[in-house]
Design an enzyme around this catalytic site. Structure first.
Site, short mmCIF file in Angstrom:
data_model
loop_
_atom_site.label_atom_id
_atom_site.label_comp_id
_atom_site.label_asym_id
_atom_site.label_seq_id
_atom_site.Cartn_x
_atom_site.Cartn_y
_atom_site.Cartn_z
CG ASP A 9 15.24 -10.49 -1.73
OD1 ASP A 9 15.28 -11.37 -2.61
OD2 ASP A 9 16.18 -10.28 -0.93
NE ARG A 42 9.70 -15.36 -6.28
CZ ARG A 42 10.75 -15.49 -5.51
NH1 ARG A 42 11.02 -14.60 -4.58
NH2 ARG A 42 11.53 -16.53 -5.64
CG HIS A 70 14.80 -13.15 -9.17
ND1 HIS A 70 13.70 -13.88 -9.54
CD2 HIS A 70 15.17 -13.63 -7.94
CE1 HIS A 70 13.41 -14.76 -8.60
NE2 HIS A 70 14.28 -14.61 -7.62
#
Length: 108
Positions: A9, A42, A70
């Site tokens: 992440d 993001r 993602h």
């Protein structure tokens, strides 16, 4: 004794990846690094994150990269199947890191 490092992440945060890498370095050639995916979206630096991971893979023999949801959303977006979810979860930032503005034509 060989170590295994697991990183997940990153979400387009290149500076955070660099800082983390500095904390776990030096990494020996017998160590394994596993990237769990979600490299993009993001944060503002998805492209730099991808470039950094490719650079790490070139330097170290035991690097495993997995695809996160993602990255899957990006592939679905690029196939023209679904646009909204990708853009809503930070895809616009990913595209911008590659110099692409959603909705603008590439042809002048």
């Amino acid at each position: 004794m060989a170590k295994t490092f697991v990183i997940g992440d990153i979400h387009g945060c290149h500076q955070a990846l660099i800082e983390l890498w500095q904390k776990i370095s030096p990494i020996a050639k017998e160590d394994t690094v596993v990237f769990l995916g979600d490299y993009i979206d993001r944060g503002p630096d998805s492209r730099q994150v991808i470039d950094e991971i490719f650079s790490i893979k070139k330097r170290l023999p035991r690097v495993i990269t997995l695809m996160g949801n993602h990255e899957q959303m990006l592939l679905t977006f690029l196939e023209g199947k679904e646009e909204t979810p990708f853009l809503e979860v930070g895809g616009a930032e990913t595209l911008a890191s590659y110099g692409i503005i959603p909705g603008e034509s590439a042809v002048p």
